[in-house]
Design a protein around this motif. Structure first.
Motif, short mmCIF file in Angstrom:
data_model
loop_
_atom_site.label_atom_id
_atom_site.label_comp_id
_atom_site.label_asym_id
_atom_site.label_seq_id
_atom_site.Cartn_x
_atom_site.Cartn_y
_atom_site.Cartn_z
N LYS A 1 0.82 -1.21 0.00
CA LYS A 1 0.00 0.00 0.00
C LYS A 1 0.86 1.26 0.00
CE LYS A 1 -3.90 -2.18 2.40
NZ LYS A 1 -4.74 -2.17 3.61
N GLN A 2 1.94 1.23 0.74
CA GLN A 2 2.79 2.42 0.81
C GLN A 2 3.44 2.69 -0.55
OE1 GLN A 2 5.33 2.48 4.21
NE2 GLN A 2 6.70 4.06 3.40
N ARG A 3 3.87 1.63 -1.21
CA ARG A 3 4.47 1.81 -2.53
C ARG A 3 3.44 2.28 -3.56
NH1 ARG A 3 7.72 -2.57 -6.11
NH2 ARG A 3 5.91 -3.82 -5.61
N GLU A 4 2.24 1.73 -3.48
CA GLU A 4 1.19 2.16 -4.41
C GLU A 4 0.81 3.61 -4.17
OE1 GLU A 4 -0.02 0.65 -6.96
OE2 GLU A 4 1.21 -1.15 -6.61
N GLY A 5 0.89 4.04 -2.91
CA GLY A 5 0.57 5.44 -2.62
C GLY A 5 1.55 6.40 -3.25
N VAL A 6 2.83 6.05 -3.20
CA VAL A 6 3.84 6.90 -3.83
C VAL A 6 3.71 6.86 -5.35
CG1 VAL A 6 6.31 7.32 -4.06
CG2 VAL A 6 5.39 6.55 -1.88
N SER B 1 0.99 6.43 -7.03
CA SER B 1 -0.26 7.07 -7.47
C SER B 1 -0.11 8.56 -7.72
CB SER B 1 -1.35 6.84 -6.43
OG SER B 1 -1.02 7.48 -5.20
N VAL B 2 0.92 9.19 -7.15
CA VAL B 2 1.12 10.62 -7.38
C VAL B 2 2.02 10.87 -8.58
CG1 VAL B 2 0.75 11.16 -4.94
CG2 VAL B 2 3.08 10.70 -5.78
N GLY C 1 8.77 4.49 -1.01
CA GLY C 1 7.74 3.49 -0.75
C GLY C 1 8.27 2.18 -0.21
#
Length: 503
Positions: free
Chosen positions: A402-407, A409-410, A421
């Protein structure tokens, strides 16, 4: 959900009896496992012949070795001459210094006239004949002329000498040895034995059966008698070796060659602060420090230098391994680098590096680079690269996506995704594992040093090979333990802060 009463549970059991019956494995697994363990230990006891090993073990020798770690020996030898005269000889670097006269060794001495062989001096003769000797090589095809003057025979001189006729050694309470020219008498508590020495035949014959604390491996050969923590003695036809043991480490601070040897701590302090110079070229303080550091018996400076070399060797090897394993682990992690061929190559590389033991790598690099710390650093580096790489890649494969996907996504590029991430999640684990390996390698570096990879391990092995300097072995082992304890505390504290988020 309400609790069921007894009647309701009985009703359910009546309708579904299979639910309340335990399987055969559930009923008998504890006895089966217990019986399997007992059978395994019985097999191991038989296969490794534990009973025979324990029964034939020489526990007295084992006790002597352990005692040597915390004690030192005074080692006089009593030599028996062909005419029956005896002489007491001490080693050159005896712990009690020059002119030893211990109170536990009484010697009866007499002054007698003895016939002694004295070699004649050729230069003292009047002959001037050519000996045929030349420093120049003979010409080709010629032979070197033989010496024309033979060496004159040794002359027999009769002179007055002081000899030892009887020696009495006290090895402890009710433990004594009496040495005579043709006989040795030994007492240990209530047991007494006598040995007849035949110097002409070179044999030692016990009168009667030897006690349990004495042994003679060959008929007529030397006899070794053990007196527990007090020491031991080896009796031969021509020499009696005494090994009297004392608790402590002899000459640990000042050796017998030092000007401070034999002085009390108060005398040493007084000489350092307000005493007349013992050496005109330097102060007493400088002389004392020099004598301590370069003590020939303990070699403090060399031991401390080798210990520091071991620590640095472990640190550099682990540090380089961490730097190399870190980027390679990203190629091995399937969720980070999605290329199966690259994943397999990286993982097989890690398997190869860690499957070869560190000691084997040390032997290889010792042959390649020669003895020294470079071989040890290389062995630690390769082994830890494989192990840390595997651990790092497994940590990467278990990160929170999730943390990697969050980075991502921007719109961050791949390198930034990994930087923000992935790395923050695994870096505390990476550093914690590297710290643990650094602590562990401090111990491992000692072992690989024994095969020539530098550090204190080589010096430790040299002391063990002498089979007589076990107090030096204990000294180095204690230093290694102290370093391991200190690094263990530092490593645990740093790992706690890393895993605990800096608390």
């Amino acid at each position: 959900m309400t609790n069921m009463n007894t009647a309701q549970m009985e009703a359910i059991a009546a309708r579904h009896p299979e639910l309340m019956q335990r399987s055969l494995w559930q009923r008998f697994r504890v006895p089966v496992l217990l019986a399997a363990c007992i059978l395994y230990f019985m097999f191991a006891w038989w296969y490794f012949a534990v009973a025979k090993v324990v029964g034939t073990a020489n526990w007295g020798i084992a006790g002597n070795y352990l005692a040597d770690w915390v004690s030192y020996e005074i080692r006089p030898d009593i030599e028996i001459q062909p005419d029956g005269a005896m002489k007491i000889v001490y080693p050159r670097f005896d712990p009690i210094g020059p002119n030893p006269n211990p109170e536990w060794l009484d010697a009866k001495r007499e002054t007698v006239m003895r016939s002694v062989e004295v070699p004649s001096s050729v230069s003292g003769g009047s002959s001037t004949a050519n000996t045929g000797f030349s420093f120049m090589a003979p010409a080709p095809g010629t032979q070197q002329p033989q010496a024309q003057v033979a060496q004159p025979p040794a002359q027999i001189q009769t002179r007055s000498e002081e000899i030892v006729t009887e020696a009495h050694i006290r090895m402890g309470s009710s433990r004594e040895i009496t040495v005579l020219p043709g006989r040795v008498e030994m007492t240990r508590e209530t047991e007494k034995t006598t040995l007849i020495l035949d110097r002409a035949a070179g044999t030692v014959k016990p009168q009667g059966q030897l006690p349990s604390w004495a042994e003679q491996r060959l008929d007529g050969g030397r006899v070794i008698a053990y007196f527990g923590v007090n020491g031991w003695v080896e009796i031969g036809a021509e020499r009696v070796r005494i090994r009297k043991r004392f608790l402590g480490w002899a000459n640990f601070v000042f050796d017998t060659n030092s000007a401070f040897f034999g002085r009390s701590p108060g005398e040493v302090i007084g000489l350092i602060y307000d005493g007349e110079r013992l050496d005109p070229k330097q102060s007493n303080f400088s002389l004392a420090v020099n004598d301590i550091l370069y003590n020939p018996s303990w070699q403090h400076l060399d031991v401390w230098t080798k210990l520091l070399q071991t620590v640095v060797m472990a640190f550099i090897g682990t540090l380089f391994a961490m730097f190399v394993a870190f980027p390679l682990s990203f190629f091995a992690a399937r969720n980070i680098f999605r290329n199966r061929a690259a994943n397999q190559v990286a993982k097989r590389l890690f398997d190869f590096l860690r499957s070869v033991d560190m000691l084997i790598w040390a032997l290889f690099f010792t042959r390649a680079f020669g003895p020294g710390p470079l071989a040890g650093i290389s062995a630690i580096f390769l082994t830890d690269t494989g192990t840390l790489g595997k651990l790092y890649s497994e940590a990467l494969e278990n990160i929170d996506e999730k943390q990697r996907e969050g980075v991502r996504s921007v719109g961050a590029p791949p390198a930034v995704v990994q930087r923000y991430g992935v790395v923050p999640q695994v870096m505390p684990v990476f550093l914690s594992q590297a710290l643990y390996f650094w602590e562990s390698n401090t111990r491992s570096a000692t072992i690989i040093g024994a095969v020539g990879a530098g550090g204190i391990g080589l010096k430790l092995w040299e002391a063990m090979r002498t089979n007589s300097d076990w107090e030096n072995v204990a000294y180095m082992v204690l230093l290694i333990l102290m370093v391991v304890f200190v690094f263990d505390g530092i490593s645990n504290a740093l790992r706690s802060r890393l895993i605990g988020g800096g608390r």
